[in-house]
Scaffold this motif. Structure first.
Motif, short mmCIF file in Angstrom:
data_model
loop_
_atom_site.label_atom_id
_atom_site.label_comp_id
_atom_site.label_asym_id
_atom_site.label_seq_id
_atom_site.Cartn_x
_atom_site.Cartn_y
_atom_site.Cartn_z
N SER A 49 0.85 -1.18 0.00
CA SER A 49 0.00 0.00 0.00
C SER A 49 0.89 1.23 0.00
CB SER A 49 -0.89 0.01 1.24
OG SER A 49 -1.72 1.15 1.27
N TYR A 50 0.39 2.31 -0.61
CA TYR A 50 1.11 3.57 -0.49
C TYR A 50 0.13 4.73 -0.51
CZ TYR A 50 1.16 3.26 -5.67
OH TYR A 50 0.84 3.11 -7.01
N SER A 57 -4.17 10.35 -1.82
CA SER A 57 -4.58 9.23 -2.68
C SER A 57 -3.80 7.99 -2.27
CB SER A 57 -4.35 9.56 -4.15
OG SER A 57 -3.00 9.89 -4.38
N THR A 58 -4.47 6.85 -2.43
CA THR A 58 -3.89 5.61 -1.93
C THR A 58 -3.92 4.50 -2.97
OG1 THR A 58 -6.03 4.94 -1.04
CG2 THR A 58 -4.55 6.10 0.46
N TYR A 59 -3.10 3.50 -2.71
CA TYR A 59 -3.08 2.28 -3.51
C TYR A 59 -3.04 1.10 -2.54
CZ TYR A 59 -0.97 -1.76 -5.74
OH TYR A 59 -0.71 -3.04 -6.15
N TYR A 60 -3.74 0.04 -2.92
CA TYR A 60 -3.67 -1.19 -2.16
C TYR A 60 -3.48 -2.37 -3.12
CZ TYR A 60 -5.70 1.42 1.72
OH TYR A 60 -5.93 2.34 2.72
N ASP A 62 -4.18 -6.04 -4.40
CA ASP A 62 -5.44 -6.80 -4.36
C ASP A 62 -5.50 -7.73 -3.16
OD1 ASP A 62 -5.75 -7.22 -7.99
OD2 ASP A 62 -6.37 -5.59 -6.65
N LYS A 65 -6.72 -5.57 -0.09
CA LYS A 65 -7.87 -4.67 -0.18
C LYS A 65 -8.99 -5.14 0.74
CE LYS A 65 -7.37 -2.79 -4.84
NZ LYS A 65 -7.82 -2.86 -6.25
N LYS A 106 2.00 11.54 -9.41
CA LYS A 106 1.49 10.41 -8.66
C LYS A 106 2.49 9.26 -8.71
CE LYS A 106 -2.83 12.01 -8.16
NZ LYS A 106 -3.45 12.30 -6.85
N VAL A 108 3.03 5.57 -9.43
CA VAL A 108 2.31 4.63 -10.28
C VAL A 108 2.76 3.22 -9.95
CG1 VAL A 108 1.85 3.91 -12.64
CG2 VAL A 108 2.09 6.34 -12.10
N TYR A 109 1.81 2.36 -9.71
CA TYR A 109 2.16 1.00 -9.33
C TYR A 109 2.83 0.26 -10.48
CZ TYR A 109 2.01 -3.91 -8.44
OH TYR A 109 2.39 -5.22 -8.30
#
Length: 130
Positions: A49-50, A57-60, A62, A65, A106, A108-109
Motif C-alpha cells: 500500500s502507499y 490518494s492511496t493504492y492497495y 489486491d 484490499k 502520482k 504509479v504501481y
C-alpha cells in the motif's frame, strides 16, 4: 539525512490485527509518497500500500484490499498501516519507503516499484501464526 523507522510488527494469530507505524524525519520535501512493502525469503519485495502526502490518494494490493488501511499524520510525518483479518500469508518483513515526487505527480504501481523508492527503513517482522 532522511531517516525512516518502522514499528508495530509482531506475532499475531490469524484473524487478528496489527498497526504498523512509519516515522520519517530529516527531510524538507513538500511532495512525496510513502509506501509499505513486504518481503518473504526467496521472493521479490512487493508493494502492499502507499499514500500520497499531497492529496492522500492511496493504492492497495489486491491481496490486502478490504483488510488493510493506510493513513497519514502529516504533522508527525508518520504513516500508519492498519492490518485487520490477518492471514498466515501476510507473514513477511514489512518495509516502509519514501519516494520524492513533483507537485501534482502520482506514484504509479508496477511490480518493480520498490526499485524506484528513494529511502527505506530497516523493516519490521509480522508473523501471523496460531
Amino acid at each position: 539525512q532522511v531517516h525512516i523507522v518502522e514499528s508495530g510488527g509482531g506475532l499475531v494469530q490469524p484473524g487478528g490485527s496489527l498497526r504498523l507505524s512509519c516515522a520519517a524525519s530529516g527531510f524538507t520535501l513538500d511532495y512525496y509518497a510513502i509506501g509499505w512493502f513486504r518481503q518473504v525469503p526467496g521472493k521479490e519485495r512487493e508493494a502492499v500500500s502507499y499514500i500520497s502526502i499531497e492529496d492522500g490518494s492511496t493504492y492497495y494490493a489486491d491481496s490486502v484490499k478490504g483488510r488493510f488501511t493506510i493513513s497519514r499524520d502529516n504533522a508527525k510525518n508518520t504513516v500508519y498501516l492498519q492490518m485487520n483479518s490477518l492471514k498466515p500469508e501476510d507473514t513477511a518483513v514489512y518495509y516502509c519507503a519514501l519516494k520524492s515526487l513533483l507537485q501534482g505527480s502520482k506514484l504509479v504501481y508496477s511490480p518493480y516499484l520498490h526499485y524506484g523508492m528513494d529511502y527505506w527503513g530497516k523493516g519490521t517482522l509480522v508473523t501471523v501464526s496460531s
